[in-house]
Design a protein around this motif. Structure first.
Motif, PDB file in Angstrom:
ATOM      1  N   VAL A 134      55.305  32.131  42.671  1.00 40.06           N
ATOM      2  CA  VAL A 134      55.012  31.687  41.388  1.00 40.06           C
ATOM      3  C   VAL A 134      55.738  30.401  41.064  1.00 40.06           C
ATOM      4  N   HIS A 135      57.119  29.865  41.868  1.00 37.78           N
ATOM      5  CA  HIS A 135      57.515  28.806  41.789  1.00 37.78           C
ATOM      6  C   HIS A 135      56.508  27.655  42.379  1.00 37.78           C
ATOM      7  N   ALA A 136      56.214  28.155  43.640  1.00 38.15           N
ATOM      8  CA  ALA A 136      55.365  27.153  44.516  1.00 38.15           C
ATOM      9  C   ALA A 136      54.217  26.872  43.751  1.00 38.15           C
ATOM     10  N   THR A 137      53.697  27.768  43.209  1.00 43.41           N
ATOM     11  CA  THR A 137      52.140  27.779  42.588  1.00 43.41           C
ATOM     12  C   THR A 137      52.501  26.600  41.609  1.00 43.41           C
ATOM     13  N   VAL A 138      53.457  26.898  40.477  1.00 41.64           N
ATOM     14  CA  VAL A 138      53.502  25.712  39.585  1.00 41.64           C
ATOM     15  C   VAL A 138      53.809  24.629  39.867  1.00 41.64           C
ATOM     16  N   LEU A 139      54.639  24.324  40.927  1.00 35.65           N
ATOM     17  CA  LEU A 139      54.746  23.063  41.433  1.00 35.65           C
ATOM     18  C   LEU A 139      53.622  22.345  42.067  1.00 35.65           C
ATOM     19  N   THR A 140      52.882  22.970  42.644  1.00 37.91           N
ATOM     20  CA  THR A 140      51.485  22.590  43.102  1.00 37.91           C
ATOM     21  C   THR A 140      50.645  22.320  42.045  1.00 37.91           C
ATOM     22  N   GLU A 141      50.283  23.106  40.915  1.00 37.37           N
ATOM     23  CA  GLU A 141      49.555  22.603  40.058  1.00 37.37           C
ATOM     24  C   GLU A 141      49.902  21.503  39.333  1.00 37.37           C
ATOM     25  N   ALA A 142      51.300  21.082  39.234  1.00 39.37           N
ATOM     26  CA  ALA A 142      51.690  20.205  38.563  1.00 39.37           C
ATOM     27  C   ALA A 142      51.627  18.894  39.340  1.00 39.37           C
ATOM     28  N   GLY A 143      51.126  18.937  40.674  1.00 37.25           N
ATOM     29  CA  GLY A 143      50.887  17.735  41.396  1.00 37.25           C
ATOM     30  C   GLY A 143      52.004  17.645  42.309  1.00 37.25           C
ATOM     31  N   GLY A 145      53.017  18.776  45.285  1.00 38.63           N
ATOM     32  CA  GLY A 145      52.692  19.662  46.622  1.00 38.63           C
ATOM     33  C   GLY A 145      53.869  19.480  47.639  1.00 38.63           C
ATOM     34  N   ALA A 146      54.442  18.250  47.736  1.00 41.89           N
ATOM     35  CA  ALA A 146      55.359  18.282  48.719  1.00 41.89           C
ATOM     36  C   ALA A 146      56.826  18.940  48.399  1.00 41.89           C
ATOM     37  N   ALA A 147      57.083  19.079  47.156  1.00 43.21           N
ATOM     38  CA  ALA A 147      58.030  19.902  46.573  1.00 43.21           C
ATOM     39  C   ALA A 147      57.956  21.406  46.910  1.00 43.21           C
ATOM     40  N   ALA A 148      56.556  21.623  46.840  1.00 44.58           N
ATOM     41  CA  ALA A 148      56.200  23.061  47.005  1.00 44.58           C
ATOM     42  C   ALA A 148      56.171  23.340  48.354  1.00 44.58           C
ATOM     43  N   ALA A 149      55.725  22.559  49.324  1.00 40.31           N
ATOM     44  CA  ALA A 149      55.813  22.753  50.718  1.00 40.31           C
ATOM     45  C   ALA A 149      57.392  22.871  51.169  1.00 40.31           C
ATOM     46  N   ALA A 150      58.102  21.912  50.475  1.00 40.71           N
ATOM     47  CA  ALA A 150      59.558  21.990  50.909  1.00 40.71           C
ATOM     48  C   ALA A 150      60.272  23.322  50.516  1.00 40.71           C
ATOM     49  N   LEU A 151      59.916  23.792  49.392  1.00 41.96           N
ATOM     50  CA  LEU A 151      60.306  24.894  48.974  1.00 41.96           C
ATOM     51  C   LEU A 151      60.026  26.106  49.802  1.00 41.96           C
ATOM     52  N   LEU A 152      58.835  25.939  49.988  1.00 43.59           N
ATOM     53  CA  LEU A 152      58.346  27.208  51.088  1.00 43.59           C
ATOM     54  C   LEU A 152      59.026  27.210  52.601  1.00 43.59           C
ATOM     55  N   THR A 153      59.246  25.918  52.966  1.00 36.19           N
ATOM     56  CA  THR A 153      59.803  25.707  54.264  1.00 36.19           C
ATOM     57  C   THR A 153      61.132  26.341  54.379  1.00 36.19           C
ATOM     58  N   ARG A 154      61.875  25.879  53.102  1.00 33.76           N
ATOM     59  CA  ARG A 154      63.296  26.580  53.115  1.00 33.76           C
ATOM     60  C   ARG A 154      63.122  28.130  52.883  1.00 33.76           C
ATOM     61  N   ALA A 155      62.254  28.712  52.412  1.00 33.55           N
ATOM     62  CA  ALA A 155      61.950  30.095  52.315  1.00 33.55           C
ATOM     63  C   ALA A 155      61.788  30.736  53.620  1.00 33.55           C
ATOM     64  N   VAL A 156      61.061  30.019  54.172  1.00 35.75           N
ATOM     65  CA  VAL A 156      60.595  30.601  55.813  1.00 35.75           C
ATOM     66  C   VAL A 156      61.864  30.454  56.502  1.00 35.75           C
ATOM     67  N   ALA A 157      62.557  29.432  56.461  1.00 33.19           N
ATOM     68  CA  ALA A 157      63.820  29.323  57.309  1.00 33.19           C
ATOM     69  C   ALA A 157      64.958  30.451  57.157  1.00 33.19           C
TER      70      ALA A 157
END
Length: 453
Positions: A134-143, A145-157
């Protein structure tokens, strides 16, 4: 209307009858009232759903699920402050309730276009996979995208063995143009969940982005062999075939009979089509109470209604869906026999599978996408800006992939919209809308169809 076109089906009526019988059999049961509220909400009876949740709460119910159903009903009634409060209560009852978090974030986002406000409840919630989504989706929709990718990269790590996080990271990296990272995450997800359709699709998308169209085609073909009606898998296979020059692309995506454009007849009770469209536009305008687009939809710079229009007992809407039957029937009747993903499912009728309205503001557009739960999809034009006279401003684009490819691919064709016109096309055919300028809005209704059961 033709058999099978009714939006509220026999199964819907049976569900409602069972829910009402449950309340009659257990008159003091909060659970029975909740179950009735849930069915009424699904059928678009928001007033009935709100009343049933009120009775459930009065009978001692206080479950997060009941507050969720109540919040959705209140939103459908345009009691938006109360809807926010109900959804916040659902989250208070269950802090990791991802469905309620998503609904609250989307409601706040659509009302305000304020990303921080939309994310406020998630900031204090547990960092579960679903809430990270949900967090990444809101970031993406708000434009962001780089913050969403960074959030998910940290989560995967932190959780490299979580295939869902890997899938989200793959999509985010793809949107950022990082094909190697996208492919790495997608292949890791497929390795972690080899039976996952989502992981296989993500791998196909990554291969297309990496310029490995032959491998993408082979994997996509295995997907559609296993799940032949999966619209997303069909779209990806067609994209790969277009890149490799496979003749199946022309047969499935360039067949002119699969796309039609026709003007509806004037519904009974109106003197002419412009008068009907004016009344329809007035009804729809009252439903576009949002400041910005919903989450995970194709709309950009505009709004989208949240109720299923085909289920609403509103005269002008009922007249619209009745008038749509003639061009839909003509489209189906002209298809003939065939083994493509549309013709092989012909059953002699159709049913609506969701309907909504979109209002685009100047500069607005639809990003290229497919409808994963449809069979045939549509665009019906209600009110258009003068800008559509200039090709291709505000025109429908067909065939341009909604995923990055190497090389990049453009549309196969454009269709100029006209008031009162219905365009039908396969749900798996990539479609989007070109941006337009000026100071007027672009108002449409769209719906998906499924074969009659």
């Amino acid at each position: 209307m033709r058999q099978g076109t009714e939006a509220v089906t026999t199964a819907d009526h049976e569900r409602l009858a069972r829910a009402r019988a449950g309340v009659a059999a257990r008159p003091v049961s909060a659970v029975a009232e909740h179950n009735l509220a849930s069915v009424l909400g699904d059928l678009g009876d928001f007033a009935g759903a709100e009343a049933a949740t009120a009775r459930a709460l009065a009978k001692g119910g206080d479950a997060a699920e009941t507050w969720l159903v109540r919040g959705r009903a209140l939103q459908g009634l345009a009691r938006l402050d109360e809807a926010e409060a109900a959804l916040a209560t659902a989250i208070a009852r269950r802090p990791d309730y991802a469905v309620a978090h998503r609904d609250l974030a989307q409601l706040r986002w659509m009302r305000t276009a304020d990303m921080r406000h939309a994310l406020a409840a998630i900031a204090a919630a547990p960092a579960t996979t679903d809430l990270i989504r949900v967090h990444a989706t809101v970031l993406t929709e708000a434009g962001e995208g780089a913050a969403a990718a960074a959030l998910l990269t940290r989560a995967v790590a932190a959780r490299p063995g979580d295939p869902d996080l890997r899938l989200m990271a793959a999509a985010a990296c793809g949107r950022q143009g990082d094909a190697p990272a996208q492919l790495a995450h997608a292949t890791a997800a497929l390795s972690l969940a080899p039976g996952s359709t989502g992981a296989a699709k993500a791998a196909v998308e990554a291969l297309l982005h990496a310029g490995r169209a032959g491998e993408a085609a082979a994997l996509a073909e295995r997907l559609i062999a296993a799940i032949p009606d999966d619209q997303g898998a069909i779209a990806l296979a067609c994209t790969a075939w277009r890149l490799t020059g496979d003749p199946r692309h022309a047969a499935w995506c360039e067949d002119p009979a699969l796309v039609s454009a026709a003007t509806i007849p004037t519904p009974p009770g109106w003197p002419d089509l412009p008068a009907f469209l004016a009344d329809l536009a007035a009804d729809l305008a009252a439903r576009h109470r949002w400041r910005t687009h919903p989450l995970e939809q194709s709309v950009r710079h505009g709004s989208q209604t949240q109720e299923d229009l085909a289920r609403l007992d509103v005269p002008v809407l009922r007249a619209l869906f009745a008038a749509l039957d003639a061009p839909i029937a003509a489209h189906l009747g002209a298809l003939g026999a065939g083994d493509d993903p549309v013709r092989r499912r012909l059953s002699g009728g159709y049913r609506f599978a969701g309907a909504w309205s979109v209002r685009l503001t100047p500069g607005g557009f639809h990003s290229d996408h497919v409808h994963p739960r449809g069979w045939l999809s549509s665009a019906f034009y209600v009110d258009l800006p003068d800008a559509v006279a200039q090709e291709p401003a505000g025109w429908l684009a067909l065939g341009r992939p909604g995923v990055p490819t190497r090389p990049a691919l453009g549309p196969l064709r454009h269709i100029r919209p006209r008031p009162g016109q219905l365009v039908l096309f396969p749900s798996w055919l990539w479609h989007g809308t070109e941006p337009f300028a000026g100071d007027a809005t672009r108002l449409t209704v769209a719906f998906d169809l499924l074969p009659a059961e």
